[in-house]
Design a protein around this motif. Sequence first.
Motif, mmCIF file in Angstrom:
data_model
loop_
_atom_site.group_PDB
_atom_site.id
_atom_site.type_symbol
_atom_site.label_atom_id
_atom_site.label_comp_id
_atom_site.label_asym_id
_atom_site.label_seq_id
_atom_site.Cartn_x
_atom_site.Cartn_y
_atom_site.Cartn_z
ATOM 1 N N LEU A 119 0.850 -1.192 0.000
ATOM 2 C CA LEU A 119 0.000 0.000 0.000
ATOM 3 C C LEU A 119 0.885 1.241 0.000
ATOM 4 O O LEU A 119 1.937 1.259 0.635
ATOM 5 C CB LEU A 119 -0.887 0.032 1.245
ATOM 6 N N ASN A 120 0.444 2.282 -0.701
ATOM 7 C CA ASN A 120 1.148 3.553 -0.608
ATOM 8 C C ASN A 120 0.486 4.409 0.472
ATOM 9 O O ASN A 120 -0.540 4.027 1.056
ATOM 10 C CB ASN A 120 1.200 4.267 -1.959
ATOM 11 N N ILE A 121 1.063 5.554 0.735
ATOM 12 C CA ILE A 121 0.574 6.390 1.843
ATOM 13 C C ILE A 121 -0.860 6.853 1.605
ATOM 14 O O ILE A 121 -1.680 6.883 2.534
ATOM 15 C CB ILE A 121 1.521 7.584 2.072
ATOM 16 N N GLU A 150 9.964 -0.264 2.480
ATOM 17 C CA GLU A 150 9.582 0.720 1.471
ATOM 18 C C GLU A 150 10.291 0.368 0.167
ATOM 19 O O GLU A 150 11.513 0.464 0.080
ATOM 20 C CB GLU A 150 9.986 2.119 1.936
ATOM 21 N N ASP A 151 9.524 -0.011 -0.824
ATOM 22 C CA ASP A 151 10.117 -0.520 -2.065
ATOM 23 C C ASP A 151 10.389 0.628 -3.034
ATOM 24 O O ASP A 151 9.650 0.847 -3.988
ATOM 25 C CB ASP A 151 9.178 -1.550 -2.703
ATOM 26 N N GLY A 155 13.036 6.406 -8.978
ATOM 27 C CA GLY A 155 12.977 7.727 -8.388
ATOM 28 C C GLY A 155 11.577 8.246 -8.137
ATOM 29 O O GLY A 155 11.402 9.390 -7.728
ATOM 30 N N GLU A 156 10.560 7.402 -8.366
ATOM 31 C CA GLU A 156 9.186 7.862 -8.174
ATOM 32 C C GLU A 156 8.861 8.026 -6.686
ATOM 33 O O GLU A 156 9.410 7.341 -5.827
ATOM 34 C CB GLU A 156 8.207 6.876 -8.814
ATOM 35 N N TRP A 157 7.911 8.920 -6.389
ATOM 36 C CA TRP A 157 7.556 9.201 -5.001
ATOM 37 C C TRP A 157 6.421 8.305 -4.499
ATOM 38 O O TRP A 157 6.256 8.132 -3.292
ATOM 39 C CB TRP A 157 7.138 10.671 -4.868
ATOM 40 N N ASP A 158 5.630 7.732 -5.407
ATOM 41 C CA ASP A 158 4.475 6.926 -5.005
ATOM 42 C C ASP A 158 4.917 5.483 -4.787
ATOM 43 O O ASP A 158 4.796 4.633 -5.659
ATOM 44 C CB ASP A 158 3.394 6.999 -6.092
ATOM 45 N N ARG A 159 5.461 5.205 -3.600
ATOM 46 C CA ARG A 159 6.107 3.921 -3.346
ATOM 47 C C ARG A 159 5.233 3.023 -2.477
ATOM 48 O O ARG A 159 4.528 3.487 -1.594
ATOM 49 C CB ARG A 159 7.461 4.147 -2.682
#
Length: 349
Positions: A119-121, A150-151, A155-159
Amino acid sequence: MGREKIISLRMERQCFINKADETDYIKLYRDMQPGQNVYWNGFGEPPTLAFRTDFNDIEWNRVRQLNRQLIKGRFAGGNLGWIMTEDMELFAALYRKPLTKPTREQMLILELIEAAGPLNIQQIKEETGLLVKQITPILHRLQEAFLIYEDQYDGEWDRGWYKFAEMFPEVNIDRYTRLEALKIVLQRFAYRLVWFDTAMAKSFYKLPEKEIKRAVGELVSESILVTSDTGFMLKSDAALLSSYEPKSLHFVYAIHRNDFLYKANEHILKEKIKPLIDQLAYDHEPLQYLLIDGEFRGASVGHFRNGPYDLNDVVCDLPDAESRKDEIVEAIRAVNFGKMPQRFMGKDL
């Protein structure tokens, strides 16, 4: 043991003299973990061992991230860093903070990820009704406990956040005690620095000096390390240095503040720089530190910004600093996107 010999061998071991190829780099990176990206302007970028390679290690490490050969975690002092997957058990022993008294919110998020992850934040926010500012520190705490992962493989922020055991089923986080892990990493630390003391190890690893001293004491009793003045070195290096011929060093590098060599000397450099900058009337935070012929001798100072920094001055304690001005200014310009400092030793450029 001669200082000149130690500095020369240290520069060799860190590949400032003969640059590392990809084979050498893997060993170099392993010994200097956790790796970090460029201080302040490296957000979202892969880690780098600046000035030590004959190839673009940021791009190479981007591939290693993508292949999960480098994995992200919270290590020295809770700081973000990148370690090689095969050393996960080692760094879990050094830095894991077990969750002994979990809060209701921590358990809510942990159980959610275990049941429905990754799940992302934003998804966690929708499922729990918690605010992002509540969720983020909880995720970081669960990460420090090696319960979630945290995978960040690009460089993406939606991890995505995963259950740690699901992501790394073969990892035994109890394989080493902290003492055992310390004895392993301190041998690597000694090899790359040649000479060190326990304050340097504390500065880099951000672990209690009492524990570091115990590990060093055992390594000395096992004849792996030997004492040298007020510090230590590998017994094999003490023998090597007796007949070692130091190399002639002539270079200037502007070292960022997440660099291995800076971090190992941070406690010294913060004090050393004060007399050079305390009386300056303009912003004078150290931006990069000057590694000149193998020793830290000054810094570029100014103000950090998103984008080009304010490069207000260059300070240096070399007695012949003026004769090296062009080299020093070029080294600073090279790491600041071509921008020139405004002054050199207080004089306008």
